[in-house]
Scaffold this motif. Structure first.
Motif, PDB file in Angstrom:
ATOM      1  N   LEU A  52       0.815  -1.220   0.000  1.00 12.86           N
ATOM      2  CA  LEU A  52       0.000   0.000   0.000  1.00 12.86           C
ATOM      3  C   LEU A  52       0.850   1.273   0.000  1.00 12.86           C
ATOM      4  CD1 LEU A  52      -2.992  -0.952   2.335  1.00 12.86           C
ATOM      5  CD2 LEU A  52      -2.888  -0.948  -0.170  1.00 12.86           C
ATOM      6  N   PRO A  53       1.929   1.361   0.806  1.00 12.09           N
ATOM      7  CA  PRO A  53       2.794   2.551   0.689  1.00 12.09           C
ATOM      8  C   PRO A  53       3.393   2.705  -0.702  1.00 12.09           C
ATOM      9  CG  PRO A  53       3.245   1.398   2.737  1.00 12.09           C
ATOM     10  CD  PRO A  53       2.343   0.509   1.945  1.00 12.09           C
ATOM     11  N   ALA A  54       3.814   1.587  -1.314  1.00 12.45           N
ATOM     12  CA  ALA A  54       4.370   1.662  -2.670  1.00 12.45           C
ATOM     13  C   ALA A  54       3.305   2.109  -3.660  1.00 12.45           C
ATOM     14  CB  ALA A  54       4.957   0.317  -3.080  1.00 12.45           C
ATOM     15  N   ALA A  55       2.074   1.655  -3.457  1.00  8.98           N
ATOM     16  CA  ALA A  55       0.987   2.058  -4.351  1.00  8.98           C
ATOM     17  C   ALA A  55       0.764   3.565  -4.288  1.00  8.98           C
ATOM     18  CB  ALA A  55      -0.298   1.311  -3.982  1.00  8.98           C
ATOM     19  N   LEU A  56       0.739   4.115  -3.070  1.00  6.62           N
ATOM     20  CA  LEU A  56       0.591   5.570  -2.935  1.00  6.62           C
ATOM     21  C   LEU A  56       1.820   6.281  -3.495  1.00  6.62           C
ATOM     22  CD1 LEU A  56      -0.947   8.033  -1.956  1.00  6.62           C
ATOM     23  CD2 LEU A  56       0.059   7.694   0.315  1.00  6.62           C
ATOM     24  N   GLY A  57       3.002   5.698  -3.287  1.00  2.00           N
ATOM     25  CA  GLY A  57       4.214   6.279  -3.853  1.00  2.00           C
ATOM     26  C   GLY A  57       4.160   6.342  -5.372  1.00  2.00           C
ATOM     27  N   LEU A  58       3.674   5.282  -5.998  1.00  2.00           N
ATOM     28  CA  LEU A  58       3.517   5.290  -7.458  1.00  2.00           C
ATOM     29  C   LEU A  58       2.557   6.379  -7.901  1.00  2.00           C
ATOM     30  CD1 LEU A  58       3.255   1.478  -8.308  1.00  2.00           C
ATOM     31  CD2 LEU A  58       5.077   3.017  -9.028  1.00  2.00           C
ATOM     32  N   LEU A  59       1.469   6.516  -7.177  1.00  2.00           N
ATOM     33  CA  LEU A  59       0.491   7.545  -7.533  1.00  2.00           C
ATOM     34  C   LEU A  59       1.110   8.937  -7.439  1.00  2.00           C
ATOM     35  CD1 LEU A  59      -3.217   7.339  -6.509  1.00  2.00           C
ATOM     36  CD2 LEU A  59      -2.081   9.535  -6.680  1.00  2.00           C
ATOM     37  N   LEU A  60       1.856   9.190  -6.367  1.00  2.00           N
ATOM     38  CA  LEU A  60       2.467  10.503  -6.180  1.00  2.00           C
ATOM     39  C   LEU A  60       3.572  10.769  -7.203  1.00  2.00           C
ATOM     40  CD1 LEU A  60       2.731  10.621  -2.272  1.00  2.00           C
ATOM     41  CD2 LEU A  60       1.074  11.803  -3.731  1.00  2.00           C
ATOM     42  N   ILE A  61       4.389   9.754  -7.473  1.00  2.00           N
ATOM     43  CA  ILE A  61       5.475   9.935  -8.436  1.00  2.00           C
ATOM     44  C   ILE A  61       4.916  10.115  -9.843  1.00  2.00           C
ATOM     45  CG2 ILE A  61       7.464   8.802  -9.515  1.00  2.00           C
ATOM     46  CD1 ILE A  61       7.993   7.485  -6.767  1.00  2.00           C
ATOM     47  N   GLY A  62       3.845   9.390 -10.171  1.00  7.43           N
ATOM     48  CA  GLY A  62       3.208   9.584 -11.474  1.00  7.43           C
ATOM     49  C   GLY A  62       2.672  10.992 -11.634  1.00  7.43           C
ATOM     50  N   LEU A  63       2.023  11.498 -10.577  1.00  4.27           N
ATOM     51  CA  LEU A  63       1.531  12.876 -10.608  1.00  4.27           C
ATOM     52  C   LEU A  63       2.692  13.861 -10.714  1.00  4.27           C
ATOM     53  CD1 LEU A  63      -0.807  14.883 -10.351  1.00  4.27           C
ATOM     54  CD2 LEU A  63      -0.583  14.702  -7.868  1.00  4.27           C
ATOM     55  N   PHE A  64       3.773  13.596  -9.989  1.00  3.69           N
ATOM     56  CA  PHE A  64       4.961  14.446 -10.031  1.00  3.69           C
ATOM     57  C   PHE A  64       5.547  14.473 -11.446  1.00  3.69           C
ATOM     58  CE2 PHE A  64       9.577  15.065  -9.382  1.00  3.69           C
ATOM     59  CZ  PHE A  64       9.558  16.286  -8.727  1.00  3.69           C
ATOM     60  N   THR A  65       5.549  13.317 -12.105  1.00  9.63           N
ATOM     61  CA  THR A  65       6.038  13.245 -13.488  1.00  9.63           C
ATOM     62  C   THR A  65       5.199  14.119 -14.405  1.00  9.63           C
ATOM     63  OG1 THR A  65       6.888  10.999 -13.167  1.00  9.63           O
ATOM     64  CG2 THR A  65       6.480  11.691 -15.436  1.00  9.63           C
ATOM     65  N   MET A  66       3.895  14.073 -14.246  1.00 12.28           N
ATOM     66  CA  MET A  66       3.021  14.878 -15.090  1.00 12.28           C
ATOM     67  C   MET A  66       3.242  16.368 -14.864  1.00 12.28           C
ATOM     68  SD  MET A  66      -0.559  12.713 -14.930  1.00 12.28           S
ATOM     69  CE  MET A  66      -1.302  13.709 -16.211  1.00 12.28           C
ATOM     70  N   VAL A  67       3.584  16.745 -13.641  1.00 13.98           N
ATOM     71  CA  VAL A  67       3.772  18.160 -13.323  1.00 13.98           C
ATOM     72  C   VAL A  67       5.115  18.679 -13.811  1.00 13.98           C
ATOM     73  CG1 VAL A  67       4.035  19.791 -11.401  1.00 13.98           C
ATOM     74  CG2 VAL A  67       2.194  18.101 -11.359  1.00 13.98           C
ATOM     75  N   THR A  68       6.138  17.835 -13.786  1.00 19.35           N
ATOM     76  CA  THR A  68       7.507  18.314 -14.021  1.00 19.35           C
ATOM     77  C   THR A  68       8.038  18.018 -15.421  1.00 19.35           C
ATOM     78  OG1 THR A  68       8.430  16.262 -13.095  1.00 19.35           O
ATOM     79  CG2 THR A  68       8.098  18.118 -11.590  1.00 19.35           C
TER      80      THR A  68
ATOM     81  N   SER B 180       5.421  12.018 -22.009  1.00 16.65           N
ATOM     82  CA  SER B 180       5.774  11.863 -20.596  1.00 16.65           C
ATOM     83  C   SER B 180       4.549  12.018 -19.708  1.00 16.65           C
ATOM     84  CB  SER B 180       6.837  12.886 -20.196  1.00 16.65           C
ATOM     85  OG  SER B 180       8.041  12.688 -20.907  1.00 16.65           O
ATOM     86  N   GLN B 181       3.619  12.868 -20.123  1.00 16.14           N
ATOM     87  CA  GLN B 181       2.372  13.017 -19.382  1.00 16.14           C
ATOM     88  C   GLN B 181       1.603  11.704 -19.356  1.00 16.14           C
ATOM     89  OE1 GLN B 181       1.366  16.423 -18.262  1.00 16.14           O
ATOM     90  NE2 GLN B 181       3.535  16.676 -18.672  1.00 16.14           N
ATOM     91  N   VAL B 182       1.582  11.010 -20.494  1.00 13.88           N
ATOM     92  CA  VAL B 182       0.893   9.723 -20.565  1.00 13.88           C
ATOM     93  C   VAL B 182       1.579   8.712 -19.652  1.00 13.88           C
ATOM     94  CG1 VAL B 182       0.182   7.838 -22.084  1.00 13.88           C
ATOM     95  CG2 VAL B 182       0.124  10.202 -22.915  1.00 13.88           C
ATOM     96  N   ILE B 183       2.896   8.682 -19.666  1.00 15.37           N
ATOM     97  CA  ILE B 183       3.638   7.759 -18.813  1.00 15.37           C
ATOM     98  C   ILE B 183       3.341   8.027 -17.343  1.00 15.37           C
ATOM     99  CG2 ILE B 183       5.966   7.130 -18.050  1.00 15.37           C
ATOM    100  CD1 ILE B 183       6.866   7.506 -20.964  1.00 15.37           C
ATOM    101  N   GLY B 184       3.284   9.306 -16.959  1.00 13.29           N
ATOM    102  CA  GLY B 184       2.939   9.648 -15.584  1.00 13.29           C
ATOM    103  C   GLY B 184       1.545   9.198 -15.217  1.00 13.29           C
ATOM    104  N   LEU B 185       0.602   9.364 -16.143  1.00 13.31           N
ATOM    105  CA  LEU B 185      -0.777   8.955 -15.888  1.00 13.31           C
ATOM    106  C   LEU B 185      -0.875   7.447 -15.694  1.00 13.31           C
ATOM    107  CD1 LEU B 185      -3.805   9.670 -15.762  1.00 13.31           C
ATOM    108  CD2 LEU B 185      -3.873   9.392 -18.247  1.00 13.31           C
ATOM    109  N   VAL B 186      -0.206   6.675 -16.546  1.00 15.12           N
ATOM    110  CA  VAL B 186      -0.247   5.216 -16.425  1.00 15.12           C
ATOM    111  C   VAL B 186       0.438   4.767 -15.130  1.00 15.12           C
ATOM    112  CG1 VAL B 186       0.433   3.037 -17.499  1.00 15.12           C
ATOM    113  CG2 VAL B 186      -0.384   4.916 -18.919  1.00 15.12           C
ATOM    114  N   THR B 187       1.518   5.446 -14.735  1.00 20.35           N
ATOM    115  CA  THR B 187       2.182   5.128 -13.473  1.00 20.35           C
ATOM    116  C   THR B 187       1.231   5.332 -12.293  1.00 20.35           C
ATOM    117  OG1 THR B 187       4.356   5.746 -14.363  1.00 20.35           O
ATOM    118  CG2 THR B 187       4.122   5.701 -11.970  1.00 20.35           C
ATOM    119  N   MET B 188       0.461   6.400 -12.321  1.00 15.07           N
ATOM    120  CA  MET B 188      -0.540   6.628 -11.280  1.00 15.07           C
ATOM    121  C   MET B 188      -1.551   5.485 -11.238  1.00 15.07           C
ATOM    122  SD  MET B 188      -1.316  10.712 -11.715  1.00 15.07           S
ATOM    123  CE  MET B 188      -2.607  10.668 -10.456  1.00 15.07           C
ATOM    124  N   GLU B 189      -2.021   5.081 -12.408  1.00 14.79           N
ATOM    125  CA  GLU B 189      -3.011   4.005 -12.466  1.00 14.79           C
ATOM    126  C   GLU B 189      -2.412   2.679 -11.999  1.00 14.79           C
ATOM    127  OE1 GLU B 189      -5.646   0.988 -13.554  1.00 14.79           O
ATOM    128  OE2 GLU B 189      -3.703   1.216 -14.546  1.00 14.79           O
TER     129      GLU B 189
END
Length: 225
Positions: A137-153, A159-168
């Motif tokens: 569960l911590p890794a799952a939330l970490g993936l969601l946050l890192i995916g969102l971070f990727t989309m922002v940065t 890269s936006q698509v990759i961030g979105l899929v990482t979140m999912e």
């Protein structure tokens, strides 16, 4: 029906796969070559398949096997192939000018990991789900946050698509670890939703690249009225 492997063994596999997924997501924040980022995304799908496969072998029900099929066919197969085909038609193959330089983005992405653990740990200690995988569960939330971070940065649309899929992928990992296999309606809906979203975004990226010669989101903002 008894599973092919014990729940304890499945929990260990899911826990290891969760840590691997988190490591891949963090490594992705260092990568600027888009082809490598797609390979890392496919590797995420493979690790999700391993986690889902362990759950399926422990549970031995069709819902868990459906989760495995979705992970392997959609997440490690179809989505990376579609993104790769789009990338082949793009002139620029690297994330040349991210919002944050890598030497700043990586430490910030790393800080999201302890944030995820501190946020989820109270729920993990009280969890009564199928698998005793404390890192899932911590890794799952970490993936969601890192995916969102990727989309922002990142500036490139791919890269936006990759961030979105990482979140999912983070949401999918949490579901596999906590629900003893997703209900089929949820798995089918997720698969169709992700396939449709990635397909549409890939077509849009291709058309934008043909029209403007770039997929930088900064250039796209100039099209707004």
């Amino acid at each position: 029906m008894h599973g092919a492997i014990a729940f304890a063994t499945a929990s260990q596999v899911i826990d290891a796969a969760a840590l691997g997924l988190l490591a891949l997501a963090l490594f992705g924040s260092l990568i600027q070559r888009l082809s490598t980022a797609i390979v890392l995304l496919a590797s995420q799908g493979l690790l999700l398949g391993i986690a889902a496969g362990a759950a399926a072998l422990a549970e031995m029900n069709w819902r868990s096997w459906a989760a495995l099929v979705v992970a392997l066919t959609v997440k490690s197969g179809f989505i990376p192939v579609v993104l790769w085909l789009v990338l082949r038609r793009m002139a620029v193959k690297r994330e040349l000018d991210p919002v944050l330089p890598v030497k700043v983005a990586f430490p910030l992405a790393t800080l999201l990991v302890p944030l995820a653990y501190s946020t989820v740990s109270p729920f993990t200690t009280r969890a009564t789900g199928a698998f005793a995988a404390p890192n899932a569960l911590p890794a799952a939330l970490g993936l969601l946050l890192i995916g969102l971070f990727t989309m922002v940065t990142r500036r490139k649309a791919i890269s936006q698509v990759i961030g979105l899929v990482t979140m999912e992928n983070g949401i999918y990992l949490a579901a596999v670890a906590a629900t003893r296999g997703l209900p089929f309606a949820v798995e089918f809906g997720v698969a169709v939703d992700v396939l449709t979203g990635v397909g549409v975004m890939s077509l849009v990226i291709h058309e934008i690249n043909q029209l403007l010669g770039t997929t930088s989101i900064d250039r796209l903002r100039t099209l707004r009225g």
